[in-house]
Design a protein around this motif. Sequence first.
Motif, PDB file in Angstrom:
ATOM      1  N   ASN A   1      -0.317   3.908   2.703  1.00 50.91           N
ATOM      2  CA  ASN A   1      -1.624   3.737   3.349  1.00 50.91           C
ATOM      3  C   ASN A   1      -2.667   3.202   2.366  1.00 50.91           C
ATOM      4  OD1 ASN A   1      -2.350   5.966   1.805  1.00 50.91           O
ATOM      5  ND2 ASN A   1      -3.490   6.935   3.464  1.00 50.91           N
ATOM      6  N   GLY A   2      -2.203   2.614   1.271  1.00 56.77           N
ATOM      7  CA  GLY A   2      -3.122   1.959   0.344  1.00 56.77           C
ATOM      8  C   GLY A   2      -3.830   2.884  -0.612  1.00 56.77           C
ATOM      9  N   LEU A   3      -3.451   4.150  -0.642  1.00 60.56           N
ATOM     10  CA  LEU A   3      -4.068   5.074  -1.588  1.00 60.56           C
ATOM     11  C   LEU A   3      -3.758   4.649  -3.021  1.00 60.56           C
ATOM     12  CD1 LEU A   3      -5.658   7.777  -1.840  1.00 60.56           C
ATOM     13  CD2 LEU A   3      -3.443   8.930  -1.941  1.00 60.56           C
ATOM     14  N   LEU A   4      -2.536   4.174  -3.241  1.00 64.45           N
ATOM     15  CA  LEU A   4      -2.132   3.617  -4.524  1.00 64.45           C
ATOM     16  C   LEU A   4      -1.874   2.123  -4.362  1.00 64.45           C
ATOM     17  CD1 LEU A   4       0.431   6.326  -5.738  1.00 64.45           C
ATOM     18  CD2 LEU A   4      -1.926   6.037  -6.509  1.00 64.45           C
ATOM     19  N   LYS A   5      -2.102   1.381  -5.434  1.00 64.12           N
ATOM     20  CA  LYS A   5      -1.828  -0.055  -5.418  1.00 64.12           C
ATOM     21  C   LYS A   5      -0.613  -0.329  -6.292  1.00 64.12           C
ATOM     22  CE  LYS A   5      -4.245  -4.461  -5.420  1.00 64.12           C
ATOM     23  NZ  LYS A   5      -5.555  -5.128  -5.585  1.00 64.12           N
ATOM     24  N   PRO A   6       0.326  -1.137  -5.819  1.00 61.88           N
ATOM     25  CA  PRO A   6       1.560  -1.353  -6.583  1.00 61.88           C
ATOM     26  C   PRO A   6       1.311  -2.000  -7.942  1.00 61.88           C
ATOM     27  CG  PRO A   6       1.751  -2.216  -4.333  1.00 61.88           C
ATOM     28  CD  PRO A   6       0.314  -1.884  -4.555  1.00 61.88           C
ATOM     29  N   THR A   7       2.135  -1.633  -8.917  1.00 62.29           N
ATOM     30  CA  THR A   7       2.175  -2.379 -10.161  1.00 62.29           C
ATOM     31  C   THR A   7       2.776  -3.749  -9.896  1.00 62.29           C
ATOM     32  OG1 THR A   7       2.465  -0.303 -11.382  1.00 62.29           O
ATOM     33  CG2 THR A   7       3.007  -2.349 -12.548  1.00 62.29           C
ATOM     34  N   SER A   8       3.791  -3.762  -9.045  1.00 66.17           N
ATOM     35  CA  SER A   8       4.368  -5.014  -8.545  1.00 66.17           C
ATOM     36  C   SER A   8       5.033  -4.728  -7.212  1.00 66.17           C
ATOM     37  CB  SER A   8       5.384  -5.598  -9.541  1.00 66.17           C
ATOM     38  OG  SER A   8       6.480  -4.718  -9.713  1.00 66.17           O
ATOM     39  N   GLY A   9       5.309  -5.789  -6.461  1.00 62.97           N
ATOM     40  CA  GLY A   9       5.889  -5.621  -5.126  1.00 62.97           C
ATOM     41  C   GLY A   9       4.810  -5.569  -4.060  1.00 62.97           C
ATOM     42  N   SER A  10       5.241  -5.368  -2.809  1.00 62.09           N
ATOM     43  CA  SER A  10       4.324  -5.465  -1.673  1.00 62.09           C
ATOM     44  C   SER A  10       4.578  -4.380  -0.640  1.00 62.09           C
ATOM     45  CB  SER A  10       4.481  -6.834  -0.989  1.00 62.09           C
ATOM     46  OG  SER A  10       4.266  -7.895  -1.907  1.00 62.09           O
ATOM     47  N   VAL A  11       3.510  -4.075   0.118  1.00 62.52           N
ATOM     48  CA  VAL A  11       3.591  -3.160   1.254  1.00 62.52           C
ATOM     49  C   VAL A  11       3.053  -3.902   2.470  1.00 62.52           C
ATOM     50  CG1 VAL A  11       2.915  -0.933   2.209  1.00 62.52           C
ATOM     51  CG2 VAL A  11       3.164  -1.195  -0.274  1.00 62.52           C
ATOM     52  N   PHE A  12       3.817  -3.881   3.553  1.00 63.78           N
ATOM     53  CA  PHE A  12       3.426  -4.600   4.757  1.00 63.78           C
ATOM     54  C   PHE A  12       3.270  -3.635   5.932  1.00 63.78           C
ATOM     55  CE2 PHE A  12       5.912  -7.500   2.156  1.00 63.78           C
ATOM     56  CZ  PHE A  12       5.097  -8.623   2.109  1.00 63.78           C
ATOM     57  N   TYR A  13       2.242  -3.852   6.722  1.00 61.20           N
ATOM     58  CA  TYR A  13       2.045  -3.128   7.975  1.00 61.20           C
ATOM     59  C   TYR A  13       2.037  -4.159   9.092  1.00 61.20           C
ATOM     60  CZ  TYR A  13       0.168  -0.005  11.519  1.00 61.20           C
ATOM     61  OH  TYR A  13       0.006   0.740  12.660  1.00 61.20           O
ATOM     62  N   ASP A  14       2.967  -4.028  10.035  1.00 55.65           N
ATOM     63  CA  ASP A  14       3.100  -5.015  11.119  1.00 55.65           C
ATOM     64  C   ASP A  14       3.204  -6.437  10.572  1.00 55.65           C
ATOM     65  OD1 ASP A  14       3.424  -3.606  13.427  1.00 55.65           O
ATOM     66  OD2 ASP A  14       1.326  -3.669  14.041  1.00 55.65           O
ATOM     67  N   GLY A  15       3.908  -6.571   9.447  1.00 51.65           N
ATOM     68  CA  GLY A  15       4.183  -7.898   8.916  1.00 51.65           C
ATOM     69  C   GLY A  15       3.128  -8.481   8.009  1.00 51.65           C
ATOM     70  N   THR A  16       2.001  -7.773   7.827  1.00 52.64           N
ATOM     71  CA  THR A  16       0.908  -8.285   6.993  1.00 52.64           C
ATOM     72  C   THR A  16       0.665  -7.356   5.821  1.00 52.64           C
ATOM     73  OG1 THR A  16      -0.144  -9.228   8.965  1.00 52.64           O
ATOM     74  CG2 THR A  16      -1.499  -9.057   6.989  1.00 52.64           C
ATOM     75  N   SER A  17       0.414  -7.918   4.641  1.00 54.60           N
ATOM     76  CA  SER A  17       0.170  -7.111   3.460  1.00 54.60           C
ATOM     77  C   SER A  17      -1.024  -6.192   3.676  1.00 54.60           C
ATOM     78  CB  SER A  17      -0.089  -8.007   2.248  1.00 54.60           C
ATOM     79  OG  SER A  17      -0.536  -7.230   1.147  1.00 54.60           O
ATOM     80  N   ILE A  18      -0.885  -4.934   3.288  1.00 53.35           N
ATOM     81  CA  ILE A  18      -2.002  -4.002   3.461  1.00 53.35           C
ATOM     82  C   ILE A  18      -3.081  -4.241   2.403  1.00 53.35           C
ATOM     83  CG2 ILE A  18      -0.430  -2.287   4.426  1.00 53.35           C
ATOM     84  CD1 ILE A  18      -0.843  -0.627   1.874  1.00 53.35           C
ATOM     85  N   HIS A  19      -2.759  -5.045   1.381  1.00 51.24           N
ATOM     86  CA  HIS A  19      -3.742  -5.362   0.344  1.00 51.24           C
ATOM     87  C   HIS A  19      -4.266  -6.788   0.480  1.00 51.24           C
ATOM     88  CE1 HIS A  19      -3.101  -1.587  -1.716  1.00 51.24           C
ATOM     89  NE2 HIS A  19      -1.799  -1.783  -1.669  1.00 51.24           N
ATOM     90  N   GLU A  20      -4.157  -7.326   1.687  1.00 51.65           N
ATOM     91  CA  GLU A  20      -4.639  -8.681   1.953  1.00 51.65           C
ATOM     92  C   GLU A  20      -6.136  -8.799   1.658  1.00 51.65           C
ATOM     93  OE1 GLU A  20      -3.540 -11.556   5.576  1.00 51.65           O
ATOM     94  OE2 GLU A  20      -4.889  -9.929   6.157  1.00 51.65           O
ATOM     95  N   SER A  21      -6.872  -7.743   1.951  1.00 51.20           N
ATOM     96  CA  SER A  21      -8.317  -7.697   1.687  1.00 51.20           C
ATOM     97  C   SER A  21      -8.743  -6.234   1.668  1.00 51.20           C
ATOM     98  CB  SER A  21      -9.094  -8.447   2.770  1.00 51.20           C
ATOM     99  OG  SER A  21      -8.938  -7.796   4.027  1.00 51.20           O
TER     100      SER A  21
END
Length: 293
Positions: A55-75
């Motif tokens: 849920n974006g509480l932590l930000k990856p050192t590398s790699g990605s997290v997607f919710y419904d196909g879109t990066s949760i860190h897009e903005s």
Amino acid sequence: MPILKTEKLTHTYSIKTPFEHVAISDIDFEVSKGEYLGLIGATGSGKSTLIGHLNGLLKPTSGSVFYDGTSIHESKKRTREIRFKVGLVFQYPEYQLFEATVFEDIAFGPKNMGLQDSEVNERVLEAARFVDLDSSLLEKSPFELSGGEKRRAAIAGVIAMRPEVLILDEPTAGLDPRGQAQIMRNIAHYKDAYNTTVILVTHNMEEVARSVDRLVVLNKGSVFASGTPAEIFMSAEKLFELGLAPPKASMIASRLRSFGLATRPDIYTIEQLRQSLNLLRGGEQSGGDDNAS
């Protein structure tokens, strides 16, 4: 398409210090809409770090997290939206109660969503019903509640936001058996009402055996295995090596097989064990009758 997905997710704490530590590494993980997923692993396996990314509480050192196909860190806006869509209930959430009344505590999330007062009120009352929290308690201070009531109030504060994904980190820790059973019923009730995706993080193998559709096992920061409870608990020896104890029913069935009884290898609940023993007993009685005749 999965509702939540990670690709090559890695998180390192205290980078470039003597305390640098890779908590999770190259994790590919996904969960489908409406799925009830159990996340298990020994202490230090990376469970809390993984769910902190979902849920974006932590930000990856590398790699990605997607919710419904879109990066949760897009903005930043996207990350904030995700925190309402992916509700995270921390271990011992009652320690996070802080408002003057139980009502205000449950209302905190919906108010931050910008909902009107009438909608906030509706959601608070609905969430209280889902967790079996009597309306007479809503005007009390959270600190006047019992331990089990505090736990349910804290969970209500998350489900009042009606998240599409509900993540619970050891939701029954420290509760007596009756309180544990009640919390698990509340979670199942909410899931069924909204077809919510639920991720249950727990050390309690009995809970996941009875509840989840699928298990993901973490070990030393990586995904060790994924499968149905029957598939995972068939490998009791491997779980022991990881510091995990399979459900008691699995261990009893395994012990009985070592004595020559033909119990099924995919048993993981007491109900399944009872049925298997009844079948064996019926077969023995039938064989005895045939011999007698």
